[in-house]
Design an enzyme around this catalytic site. Structure first.
Site, PDB file in Angstrom:
ATOM      1  N   GLU A   1      -4.711   9.015   9.172  1.00 51.31           N
ATOM      2  CA  GLU A   1      -3.268   8.987   9.446  1.00 51.31           C
ATOM      3  C   GLU A   1      -2.933   9.744  10.738  1.00 51.31           C
ATOM      4  OE1 GLU A   1      -0.306   7.935   7.549  1.00 51.31           O
ATOM      5  OE2 GLU A   1      -1.735   6.561   6.622  1.00 51.31           O
TER       6      GLU A   1
ATOM      7  N   CYS B   1      -4.547  -1.213  -1.912  1.00 54.16           N
ATOM      8  CA  CYS B   1      -4.646   0.238  -2.038  1.00 54.16           C
ATOM      9  C   CYS B   1      -5.653   0.535  -3.146  1.00 54.16           C
ATOM     10  CB  CYS B   1      -3.273   0.809  -2.387  1.00 54.16           C
ATOM     11  SG  CYS B   1      -3.292   2.586  -2.703  1.00 54.16           S
TER      12      CYS B   1
ATOM     13  N   CYS C   1     -11.230   2.894  -0.374  1.00 49.92           N
ATOM     14  CA  CYS C   1      -9.851   3.218   0.014  1.00 49.92           C
ATOM     15  C   CYS C   1      -9.563   2.406   1.271  1.00 49.92           C
ATOM     16  CB  CYS C   1      -9.759   4.711   0.299  1.00 49.92           C
ATOM     17  SG  CYS C   1      -8.261   5.204   1.164  1.00 49.92           S
TER      18      CYS C   1
ATOM     19  N   ASP D   1       0.877  -1.186   0.000  1.00 52.63           N
ATOM     20  CA  ASP D   1       0.000   0.000   0.000  1.00 52.63           C
ATOM     21  C   ASP D   1       0.903   1.221   0.000  1.00 52.63           C
ATOM     22  OD1 ASP D   1      -2.424   1.568   0.337  1.00 52.63           O
ATOM     23  OD2 ASP D   1      -1.814   1.878   2.403  1.00 52.63           O
ATOM     24  N   SER D   2       0.295   2.379  -0.266  1.00 53.53           N
ATOM     25  CA  SER D   2       1.050   3.625  -0.195  1.00 53.53           C
ATOM     26  C   SER D   2       1.539   3.904   1.224  1.00 53.53           C
ATOM     27  CB  SER D   2       0.161   4.772  -0.656  1.00 53.53           C
ATOM     28  OG  SER D   2      -1.028   4.781   0.113  1.00 53.53           O
TER      29      SER D   2
ATOM     30  N   HIS E   1      -7.864   2.941   3.787  1.00 51.31           N
ATOM     31  CA  HIS E   1      -7.847   3.675   5.056  1.00 51.31           C
ATOM     32  C   HIS E   1      -9.245   3.765   5.692  1.00 51.31           C
ATOM     33  CE1 HIS E   1      -3.847   5.111   3.980  1.00 51.31           C
ATOM     34  NE2 HIS E   1      -3.773   5.760   5.120  1.00 51.31           N
TER      35      HIS E   1
HETATM   36  N1  DGL Z   1      -4.627   3.519   0.959  1.00 46.85           N
HETATM   37  C1  DGL Z   1      -4.836   4.397  -0.160  1.00 46.85           C
HETATM   38  C2  DGL Z   1      -6.037   3.898  -0.983  1.00 46.85           C
HETATM   39  O1  DGL Z   1      -6.587   2.864  -0.682  1.00 46.85           O
HETATM   40  C3  DGL Z   1      -5.063   5.809   0.249  1.00 46.85           C
HETATM   41  C4  DGL Z   1      -3.847   6.554   0.692  1.00 46.85           C
HETATM   42  C5  DGL Z   1      -3.191   7.336  -0.409  1.00 46.85           C
HETATM   43  O2  DGL Z   1      -3.764   8.302  -0.920  1.00 46.85           O
HETATM   44  O3  DGL Z   1      -2.079   6.970  -0.726  1.00 46.85           O
HETATM   45  O4  DGL Z   1      -6.430   4.547  -1.926  1.00 46.85           O
END
Ligand code: DGL
Length: 267
Positions: free
Chosen positions: A151, A73, A185, A10-11, A187
């Protein structure tokens, strides 16, 4: 049977919501996680940049013994083309599994999607849903502040800032009278309670993280790649920024202390 690990990336830390589910549904499997914490967020960057980062993240995981890769992600998954970025092992993003689950869950045929700006402007979830069932009505909203709120730990169910942002972002989705909402997403499951409160009882939330984990299990079963069921799986985490920051923030995502070694690594 295959004892190699499942590679997850993931990012940053959002993909941990998929790791949590993977650990629950496949406790025997080893997981190697890469979080690109030095370069988060991806969701506000261009397609070209996200695709370049994705290639680097996959190349990093492939330097380890992995038997499957999960792009945990929504943003990365939305920027993938039609072809899998790996051709010699199973691979999944989060978009198709979540779209499939939403199509199965909806009763009234109206599905909402929330994600990062890059995810929503790509139209990836709409495309996946309409490939499954063109009759479904889809309403999507970008929620750019959610990643930052998560975050920074603004994650309590009644946090007034998160609630205010959610009320604003979710208003068009509520007006569309969806009965199913994809948390597109990875998150967003962390603030699912707040989102659920605002959407109301009649709306089912679909976690893209959870659906990707379940889909990965299905792929491994179908290809006879599950590990020895007598072994206890271990997680190893790699991050591109500080290990201590990761350990601290990862608690929000795993609902527990980090269950494995953490290394900082350049990609
Ligand atoms: N975890 C990322 C997603 O699912 C979001 C975080 C990011 O913008 O890098 O899109």
């Amino acid at each position: 049977m295959n004892q190699d690990a499942i590679g997850v990336f993931d990012s940053g830390m959002g993909g941990l919501t998929a790791v949590k589910v993977l650990n629950e549904i496949m406790p025997n499997e080893n997981i190697i996680y890469f979080g690109d914490t030095a370069r988060i967020p991806y969701g506000t960057r261009s397609r070209q940049t996200i695709q370049r980062y994705t290639k680097e993240d996959i190349a990093f995981l492939r330097r380890h013994p992995v038997k499957m890769i999960i792009a945990a992600c929504g943003t990365v998954s939305s920027m993938l083309g039609a072809d899998s970025p790996v051709d010699d092992m199973p691979f999944t993003g989060v978009v198709y599994p979540a779209a499939r689950a939403a199509c199965q869950a909806t009763q009234n045929g109206r599905i909402g999607i929330i994600g990062t700006p890059a995810t929503v402007s790509s139209g990836s979830y709409e495309t996946a849903i309409h490939n499954i069932d063109p009759s479904k009505d889809v309403t999507a909203m970008a929620c750019p502040l959610f990643v930052h709120l998560v975050e920074y730990g603004y994650t309590d169910r009644n946090n007034p800032i998160t609630r205010l942002a959610a009320e604003e972002y979710l208003a068009p989705i509520r007006s569309a009278e969806v009965d199913t909402l994809i948390l597109g997403c990875t998150h967003y499951p962390i603030i699912a309670d707040t989102i659920a409160d605002i959407m109301g009882d009649g709306v089912q939330l679909i976690s893209a993280s959870e659906e990707a984990a379940k889909y990965a299990k299905q792929c491994l079963e179908e290809q006879d790649l599950l590990t020895d069921s007598t072994q206890h799986g271990h997680n190893v985490y790699y991050v591109s920024d500080s290990v201590s920051m990761f350990r601290e923030n990862a608690r929000h995502f795993l609902m527990d202390a980090v269950n494995g070694q953490v290394f900082s690594s350049r990609i």
